[in-house]
Structures are given as structure tokens and as C-alpha cells.
Design a protein around this motif. Sequence first.
Motif, PDB file in Angstrom:
ATOM      1  N   GLY A 246      26.302  39.327  31.391  1.00 22.33           N
ATOM      2  CA  GLY A 246      26.150  37.955  30.663  1.00 22.33           C
ATOM      3  C   GLY A 246      26.239  38.049  29.180  1.00 22.33           C
ATOM      4  O   GLY A 246      25.367  37.339  28.450  1.00 22.33           O
TER       5      GLY A 246
ATOM      6  N   GLN B 171      28.957  37.484  34.498  1.00 23.81           N
ATOM      7  CA  GLN B 171      27.947  36.596  35.050  1.00 23.81           C
ATOM      8  C   GLN B 171      26.790  35.908  34.139  1.00 23.81           C
ATOM      9  O   GLN B 171      26.991  36.580  33.075  1.00 23.81           O
ATOM     10  CB  GLN B 171      27.313  37.603  36.161  1.00 23.81           C
ATOM     11  CG  GLN B 171      26.193  38.671  35.698  1.00 23.81           C
ATOM     12  CD  GLN B 171      25.697  39.443  36.841  1.00 23.81           C
ATOM     13  OE1 GLN B 171      26.264  39.146  37.970  1.00 23.81           O
ATOM     14  NE2 GLN B 171      24.831  40.167  36.443  1.00 23.81           N
ATOM     15  N   GLU B 172      26.162  34.998  34.481  1.00 24.55           N
ATOM     16  CA  GLU B 172      25.132  34.451  33.575  1.00 24.55           C
ATOM     17  C   GLU B 172      24.049  35.187  33.358  1.00 24.55           C
ATOM     18  O   GLU B 172      23.820  36.328  34.129  1.00 24.55           O
ATOM     19  CB  GLU B 172      24.619  33.270  34.212  1.00 24.55           C
ATOM     20  CG  GLU B 172      25.314  32.091  34.486  1.00 24.55           C
ATOM     21  CD  GLU B 172      25.454  31.255  33.307  1.00 24.55           C
ATOM     22  OE1 GLU B 172      25.054  31.667  32.330  1.00 24.55           O
ATOM     23  OE2 GLU B 172      26.412  30.409  33.182  1.00 24.55           O
ATOM     24  N   ASP B 173      23.753  35.356  31.962  1.00 20.72           N
ATOM     25  CA  ASP B 173      22.605  36.242  31.490  1.00 20.72           C
ATOM     26  C   ASP B 173      21.208  35.762  32.118  1.00 20.72           C
ATOM     27  O   ASP B 173      20.658  34.830  31.620  1.00 20.72           O
ATOM     28  CB  ASP B 173      22.505  36.057  30.081  1.00 20.72           C
ATOM     29  CG  ASP B 173      21.422  37.194  29.340  1.00 20.72           C
ATOM     30  OD1 ASP B 173      20.814  37.920  30.241  1.00 20.72           O
ATOM     31  OD2 ASP B 173      21.331  37.216  28.301  1.00 20.72           O
ATOM     32  N   GLU B 174      20.774  36.752  33.217  1.00 22.42           N
ATOM     33  CA  GLU B 174      19.570  36.337  33.722  1.00 22.42           C
ATOM     34  C   GLU B 174      18.593  37.622  33.772  1.00 22.42           C
ATOM     35  O   GLU B 174      18.064  38.222  34.683  1.00 22.42           O
ATOM     36  CB  GLU B 174      19.971  35.800  35.223  1.00 22.42           C
ATOM     37  CG  GLU B 174      20.756  34.474  35.342  1.00 22.42           C
ATOM     38  CD  GLU B 174      21.086  34.287  36.746  1.00 22.42           C
ATOM     39  OE1 GLU B 174      20.608  34.890  37.547  1.00 22.42           O
ATOM     40  OE2 GLU B 174      21.119  32.940  37.061  1.00 22.42           O
ATOM     41  N   GLY B 175      18.537  38.268  32.567  1.00 21.71           N
ATOM     42  CA  GLY B 175      17.848  39.560  32.599  1.00 21.71           C
ATOM     43  C   GLY B 175      18.868  40.794  32.751  1.00 21.71           C
ATOM     44  O   GLY B 175      20.134  40.587  33.235  1.00 21.71           O
TER      45      GLY B 175
ATOM     46  N   GLN C  53      20.535  42.870  35.110  1.00 28.16           N
ATOM     47  CA  GLN C  53      21.267  42.818  36.423  1.00 28.16           C
ATOM     48  C   GLN C  53      22.352  43.670  36.571  1.00 28.16           C
ATOM     49  O   GLN C  53      23.395  43.248  37.289  1.00 28.16           O
ATOM     50  CB  GLN C  53      21.777  41.182  36.625  1.00 28.16           C
ATOM     51  CG  GLN C  53      20.562  40.284  36.562  1.00 28.16           C
ATOM     52  CD  GLN C  53      19.738  40.142  37.896  1.00 28.16           C
ATOM     53  OE1 GLN C  53      19.873  40.721  38.848  1.00 28.16           O
ATOM     54  NE2 GLN C  53      18.456  39.576  37.774  1.00 28.16           N
TER      55      GLN C  53
ATOM     56  N   HIS D 239      15.849  45.368  38.845  1.00 32.22           N
ATOM     57  CA  HIS D 239      16.049  44.209  38.031  1.00 32.22           C
ATOM     58  C   HIS D 239      15.595  44.812  36.545  1.00 32.22           C
ATOM     59  O   HIS D 239      15.063  43.939  35.698  1.00 32.22           O
ATOM     60  CB  HIS D 239      15.187  42.928  38.327  1.00 32.22           C
ATOM     61  CG  HIS D 239      15.594  42.323  39.368  1.00 32.22           C
ATOM     62  ND1 HIS D 239      14.782  41.294  40.335  1.00 32.22           N
ATOM     63  CD2 HIS D 239      16.784  42.239  40.206  1.00 32.22           C
ATOM     64  CE1 HIS D 239      15.638  40.925  41.152  1.00 32.22           C
ATOM     65  NE2 HIS D 239      16.905  41.374  41.131  1.00 32.22           N
TER      66      HIS D 239
END
Length: 284
Positions: free
Chosen positions: A45, A70-74, A76, A201
Motif C-alpha cells: 500500500g 494493494q490498498e493500504d489497509e494497515g 497486511q 494483521h
Amino acid sequence: MDMKTFSKSALIISTYNWPEALRLCLLSVREQSVLPDEVIIADDGSTGQTAEVIEALRPSFPMKLIHVWQEDEGFQLSKIRNKAIASSSADYIIQIDGDLILHKHFVKDHLALSKRGTFVAGSRVLMNKELSENMLGRQQARVAPFQQGLGNFSNRFSITWLCRYMADRYKTQDIFALRGCNMAFWREDLLRVNGYNEVFHAWGREDNEIAVRLLNAGLKKRAAKFGGVVFHIYHPEVDRGGCPKNEAYLTDALLNKTVYCSKGIHQYLESIEPVRMAEQEFAL
């Protein structure tokens, strides 16, 4: 090693928002004495600056350079590593982090250690803050083993005969004697255990947990000692707040002799075809 045991090798580099370090890492990859067939950036991300570094280096790279984002969603890391492995067309996967400078024989050493029925765990050499800042500023991709500012003295040297001797003798049953920033696997073995467990996570123990499942699947652990040398660029320690939960996941795999995780790499295999073109980039 019998070079005919596999047709292609891949180097997967995980990164997150540190383009200066990634550039230095990629420069050290470009100088390898033996090159992998493809290099895959597993990007969890990062902003566009990281993509700019990759695109700037792509024309001068001697092998396929692939960016999987990938999107920055914490945090991962397990997920982006799975996506990178799924996108690889190689039989043998060498895995590092983007805050490392590689010894010129790093890939050569890992390929020499490749052996069916095993995975390989390496170590690292810590660089202090002053040396790290100096090398980042100069974008110097070579580290001398006796340079000031290095720790872990015995980890600094690539000695072929000693590496071969130690491979099946150094802490082969110790699941804590490994670091995810320096490991290597047969891709088919990763698929067998469903890759990395995406319940992780937060930082820590995802590398030990996959090692436990590989051992439970009947594989043996080999050590890259006096070989597979990497120099770790200094940065402040990451937040370890998620470690208690991650320790519980690891303990569960140990107690239950787990082989296959429920949420892993197989969810991506149908949607990602092996990458064949150097210019192709995935945004997943």
C-alpha cells in the motif's frame, strides 16, 4: 545444487513507503553475481513514490521487474506476500524485505542451498543509524564486511564450503532461528500449506507460523549460515502491539500440528495468471 532441479527463480521483495531503501535494495539486486529470473515487489500500500522508483529502474534491470500493489489497509504483509507468490511464474521463491542491501552472492548462495523437501532460513547483519544514513544518502549498494557500523560479525561473510557444511547442522529444528526478511521456498510447498496465514494483521510471527506448517507438512529447515548475506538498513522498531495475538496464532499451529491455513494463497490463484511480461503491473 543441480541447476536442472528448477527452471526459474524469483526474488520477492516486500516494501511499504520507504522508496529510498527500496531503491538501494534494488541496486544491490542488479549487481548480483547470479540473477533471479524475475523480481517481484510486494507492496503493502505504498504511495506513488515507490512506483516511481520502480519505473525509473525498470529500463536498466536485467530481468523482469514486477510491481504487485494493494490498498493500504494497515499491516497486511501476509496478504501481499501471498499475492506476490501467486503472481510468480518461478519454481523457487527467495524472499526478502526492501530495507536490505544484498551481498553480491546472495542469490547464488540461496540457489546453491535449494533442495527438494526443504526450505531455507537466513539471518541478517544490522547496520547502525550513522552507516545506514550515509549509505542511503549516497545510494551506495555495496557493504564491506569490516566496515564500521555493522553488527553480527559472523553473519557478514559468504563462505561456500562453510555454508554447505552448516546448512543441515545450524538450528534446524528451531522455528525462532529464522527471519521472514531472508527465506527461500519451493513454490509448490508454499501452495501445499496455502501460503502465509492472513489472520496476521500486525507485525511478527507470520514467518515462524508458516515455518511450523511447513515442518508439519514434512519439510526440513535448512540454514543459510555463512551464505545468503544481507545487511539491514537501520530504522526505529515497529509497533509490536499485535504480538500477543500473533503469539497465540503461532501456539495454535504448534499445538494442533497445523499444515493448511484456511485463509491463504489459494484465493488468488484463479484470479492471477503467472506474470510473463516485464512491463505488466498488478494492482490487487
